[in-house]
Design a protein around this motif. Structure first.
Motif, PDB file in Angstrom:
ATOM      1  N   ILE A  26     -30.242 -11.954  81.027  1.00 26.32           N
ATOM      2  CA  ILE A  26     -30.688 -10.360  80.752  1.00 26.32           C
ATOM      3  C   ILE A  26     -31.700  -9.853  81.622  1.00 26.32           C
ATOM      4  O   ILE A  26     -32.784 -10.183  81.732  1.00 26.32           O
ATOM      5  N   PRO A  27     -31.244  -8.773  82.321  1.00 19.57           N
ATOM      6  CA  PRO A  27     -32.086  -8.125  83.330  1.00 19.57           C
ATOM      7  C   PRO A  27     -33.278  -7.525  82.751  1.00 19.57           C
ATOM      8  O   PRO A  27     -33.114  -6.933  81.505  1.00 19.57           O
ATOM      9  N   ASP A  28     -34.284  -7.303  83.313  1.00 15.34           N
ATOM     10  CA  ASP A  28     -35.739  -6.803  82.783  1.00 15.34           C
ATOM     11  C   ASP A  28     -35.433  -5.385  82.288  1.00 15.34           C
ATOM     12  O   ASP A  28     -35.877  -4.716  81.456  1.00 15.34           O
ATOM     13  N   GLU A  29     -34.489  -4.443  82.969  1.00 10.13           N
ATOM     14  CA  GLU A  29     -34.368  -3.288  82.649  1.00 10.13           C
ATOM     15  C   GLU A  29     -33.886  -2.789  81.259  1.00 10.13           C
ATOM     16  O   GLU A  29     -33.882  -1.803  80.803  1.00 10.13           O
ATOM     17  N   LEU A  30     -33.245  -4.083  80.527  1.00  9.48           N
ATOM     18  CA  LEU A  30     -32.753  -3.943  79.043  1.00  9.48           C
ATOM     19  C   LEU A  30     -33.907  -3.914  78.217  1.00  9.48           C
ATOM     20  O   LEU A  30     -33.627  -3.666  77.008  1.00  9.48           O
ATOM     21  N   LEU A  31     -35.097  -4.610  78.593  1.00  8.11           N
ATOM     22  CA  LEU A  31     -36.010  -4.846  77.687  1.00  8.11           C
ATOM     23  C   LEU A  31     -36.859  -3.381  77.339  1.00  8.11           C
ATOM     24  O   LEU A  31     -37.605  -2.904  78.255  1.00  8.11           O
ATOM     25  N   ALA A  32     -36.580  -2.898  76.360  1.00 10.41           N
ATOM     26  CA  ALA A  32     -37.206  -1.454  76.042  1.00 10.41           C
ATOM     27  C   ALA A  32     -38.725  -1.813  75.621  1.00 10.41           C
ATOM     28  O   ALA A  32     -39.410  -0.921  75.868  1.00 10.41           O
ATOM     29  N   ALA A  33     -39.020  -3.231  75.223  1.00 11.84           N
ATOM     30  CA  ALA A  33     -40.583  -3.273  74.977  1.00 11.84           C
ATOM     31  C   ALA A  33     -40.693  -4.836  75.042  1.00 11.84           C
ATOM     32  O   ALA A  33     -39.779  -5.777  74.885  1.00 11.84           O
ATOM     33  N   ARG A  34     -41.971  -5.206  75.430  1.00 13.24           N
ATOM     34  CA  ARG A  34     -42.379  -6.682  75.328  1.00 13.24           C
ATOM     35  C   ARG A  34     -43.270  -6.739  74.113  1.00 13.24           C
ATOM     36  O   ARG A  34     -44.403  -6.257  74.221  1.00 13.24           O
ATOM     37  N   VAL A  35     -43.069  -7.618  73.139  1.00  8.75           N
ATOM     38  CA  VAL A  35     -43.813  -7.657  71.953  1.00  8.75           C
ATOM     39  C   VAL A  35     -44.853  -8.960  72.155  1.00  8.75           C
ATOM     40  O   VAL A  35     -44.166  -9.927  72.487  1.00  8.75           O
ATOM     41  N   THR A  36     -46.165  -8.687  71.849  1.00  9.94           N
ATOM     42  CA  THR A  36     -46.921  -9.931  72.026  1.00  9.94           C
ATOM     43  C   THR A  36     -47.711 -10.349  70.895  1.00  9.94           C
ATOM     44  O   THR A  36     -48.454 -11.343  70.910  1.00  9.94           O
TER      45      THR A  36
ATOM     46  N   PRO B 233     -27.274  -2.155  62.605  1.00  9.36           N
ATOM     47  CA  PRO B 233     -28.840  -2.131  62.275  1.00  9.36           C
ATOM     48  C   PRO B 233     -29.607  -3.248  62.491  1.00  9.36           C
ATOM     49  O   PRO B 233     -29.040  -4.565  61.815  1.00  9.36           O
ATOM     50  N   CYS B 234     -30.695  -3.204  63.387  1.00  6.65           N
ATOM     51  CA  CYS B 234     -30.931  -4.453  63.826  1.00  6.65           C
ATOM     52  C   CYS B 234     -32.645  -4.274  64.397  1.00  6.65           C
ATOM     53  O   CYS B 234     -32.701  -3.289  64.966  1.00  6.65           O
ATOM     54  N   GLY B 235     -33.353  -5.450  64.115  1.00  7.99           N
ATOM     55  CA  GLY B 235     -34.837  -5.274  64.706  1.00  7.99           C
ATOM     56  C   GLY B 235     -34.712  -5.290  66.360  1.00  7.99           C
ATOM     57  O   GLY B 235     -35.671  -4.630  66.968  1.00  7.99           O
ATOM     58  N   GLY B 236     -33.761  -5.768  66.943  1.00  9.78           N
ATOM     59  CA  GLY B 236     -33.604  -5.797  68.205  1.00  9.78           C
ATOM     60  C   GLY B 236     -34.420  -7.083  69.112  1.00  9.78           C
ATOM     61  O   GLY B 236     -34.693  -6.756  70.085  1.00  9.78           O
ATOM     62  N   ALA B 237     -34.923  -7.831  68.439  1.00 14.00           N
ATOM     63  CA  ALA B 237     -35.756  -9.016  68.970  1.00 14.00           C
ATOM     64  C   ALA B 237     -34.842 -10.098  69.637  1.00 14.00           C
ATOM     65  O   ALA B 237     -33.771 -10.298  69.043  1.00 14.00           O
ATOM     66  N   ILE B 238     -35.284 -10.278  70.982  1.00 11.43           N
ATOM     67  CA  ILE B 238     -34.604 -11.266  71.636  1.00 11.43           C
ATOM     68  C   ILE B 238     -35.498 -12.232  72.097  1.00 11.43           C
ATOM     69  O   ILE B 238     -36.540 -11.763  72.815  1.00 11.43           O
ATOM     70  N   PRO B 239     -35.492 -13.685  71.876  1.00  7.86           N
ATOM     71  CA  PRO B 239     -36.453 -14.557  72.563  1.00  7.86           C
ATOM     72  C   PRO B 239     -36.067 -14.857  74.243  1.00  7.86           C
ATOM     73  O   PRO B 239     -35.271 -14.641  74.462  1.00  7.86           O
ATOM     74  N   PRO B 240     -37.055 -15.369  74.734  1.00  6.21           N
ATOM     75  CA  PRO B 240     -37.231 -15.883  75.959  1.00  6.21           C
ATOM     76  C   PRO B 240     -35.779 -16.833  76.485  1.00  6.21           C
ATOM     77  O   PRO B 240     -35.234 -16.690  77.526  1.00  6.21           O
ATOM     78  N   ARG B 241     -35.453 -17.619  75.410  1.00  7.48           N
ATOM     79  CA  ARG B 241     -34.288 -18.597  75.467  1.00  7.48           C
ATOM     80  C   ARG B 241     -33.171 -17.801  75.888  1.00  7.48           C
ATOM     81  O   ARG B 241     -32.322 -18.102  76.546  1.00  7.48           O
TER      82      ARG B 241
END
Length: 396
Positions: free
Chosen positions: A58-68, A43-51
């Motif tokens: 990490i390739p763009d296709e793995l990003l399910a969303a971009r939170v702003t 169980p995890c919120g799934g947030a990963i920072p730009p760092r």
């Protein structure tokens, strides 16, 4: 796979820490087997920072969303909106993300094996024998042999207990639970905004979250209170956020460590990484970046151990991690112990987070994983405002 092959390293646990450690060692030319139990999603919120995205390619296709932006809810339901200026936080689905990391480890040269770890022993030559079995109630036993072992098998690490790593049996943790639901396509749901709920009825000592992952959303919470009804609180959180009717795709729970262990190795040939080592940030519960960094450092430390035979090389992983992030963990630990103790303090905490100076420093530190050294006047303003809220001079 019958125990005759002696690997340089067996990595137990195929999450972000274990997969990263396996990749690191395999790319350095070591023979590595990555043992993962399979079918388990943390169980995890799934947030990963730009760092993280940059450091670990990490390739763009793995990003399910971009939170702003993030929206924080106080016990009174007052909110603090925290927009991200000129940037975003990547969101990943752990089921897909972890599987991709394991496959990358395989492409880098690691042998991938599904199975359950059950125990270990060490012979006179220092070779470790790992007792394992296939998945299932009648799973066949098998053994693996290695010169070193990396335990990346979670907060209640079987490897740590079997190896006798000092302090591992006394690890403190919160229990996290979430439900992955189908994201709404209507109403007030914002697919580019995370929600964090600071209320005792949501969690008496941590927080609840609603984190969008594109087509799905993670709704969950954590608590160290063993008597707290996590599922019931999650149901109430879904009702309060308009997600009661959303389709539930899966449910997951797991312990999340509260602080890094004082020792990550057994003094011989076993080293811990990720949740097994306790590297989840207090207060925020962030773990993916720290797990992957810990996995990388573990791989590098084991490489030096294999090259030199010096067991002291294993201690480098913790030393290097704490040198970079120990101060941040200490500050976050103080924050969690102070602000999460009552709804009155949670109310003031959310009020402080409405301050733009606080927001800028918070996002800058999160995105870069470094303590930000702003202009002295900014720190002075934040200190004065914080003291005002703490003493009650400023109202919540």
């Amino acid at each position: 796979m019958n125990g005759e092959t002696i690997y340089d390293t067996v990595v137990v646990g195929g999450g972000p820490a274990g997969a990263t450690a396996a990749s690191s060692l395999a790319k350095s030319g070591r023979s590595v087997l990555l043992l993962d139990r399979g079918g388990r999603v943390k169980p995890c919120g799934g947030a990963i920072p730009p760092r993280l995205i940059q450091d670990f390619a990490i390739p763009d296709e793995l990003l399910a969303a971009r939170v702003t932006s993030a929206r924080m809810f106080a016990p009174s339901d007052r909110i603090a909106d925290m927009p991200i200026e000129n940037g975003f936080v990547g969101m990943v689905d752990r089921q897909e993300f972890d599987d991709w990391l394991r496959r990358r480890a395989g492409a880098d040269g690691a042998v991938l094996r599904t199975g359950l770890f059950e125990g270990l022993s060490r012979d006179a030559d220092g070779i470790v024998t790992l007792e394992c079995r296939e998945k299932g109630s009648d799973g066949a036993p098998f053994t693996l042999r290695a010169r070193s072992v990396i335990g990346a098998d979670g907060a209640r690490s079987g490897v740590a207990r079997a190896a006798g790593v000092k302090g591992a049996d006394r690890m403190r943790y919160v229990f996290a639970y979430h439900e992955i639901v189908r994201s709404p396509t209507h109403g007030s749901f914002d697919p580019a905004r995370c929600e964090v709920h600071y209320k005792a009825k949501v969690s008496p000592d941590f927080y609840g979250w609603v984190f969008p992952h594109g087509p799905t959303t993670s709704v969950g919470l954590g608590s160290a209170n063993k008597g707290f009804a996590l599922r019931r609180a999650t149901t109430e959180l879904r009702e309060a956020t308009g997600l009661a009717g959303a389709e539930t795709i899966r449910r997951e729970g797991a312990p999340i460590p509260l602080k890094p262990l004082r020792r990550w190795d057994d003094g011989e040939s076993v080293l811990l990484a990720g949740d097994a080592a306790g590297v989840v940030a207090p207060a925020s519960g962030e773990g993916i970046y720290y797990a992957m960094l810990g996995g990388q450092l573990a791989g590098e430390a084991v490489e030096r151990f294999l090259a030199t035979g010096q067991t002291s090389a294993l201690r480098d992983a913790r030393r290097r991690f704490m040198k970079s992030h120990g101060q941040v963990f200490a500050v976050l630990g103080i924050m969690q112990r102070y602000w999460y103790i009552s709804d009155g303090r949670r109310e003031r905490f959310v009020t402080i987070c409405r301050d733009q100076d606080v927001q800028r420093l918070t996002w800058a530190a999160y995105m870069t994983k470094e303590l930000v050294r702003a202009k002295p006047l900014v720190h002075l303003r934040i200190f004065c405002k914080s003291m005002g809220h703490l003493t009650g001079i400023l109202s919540a």
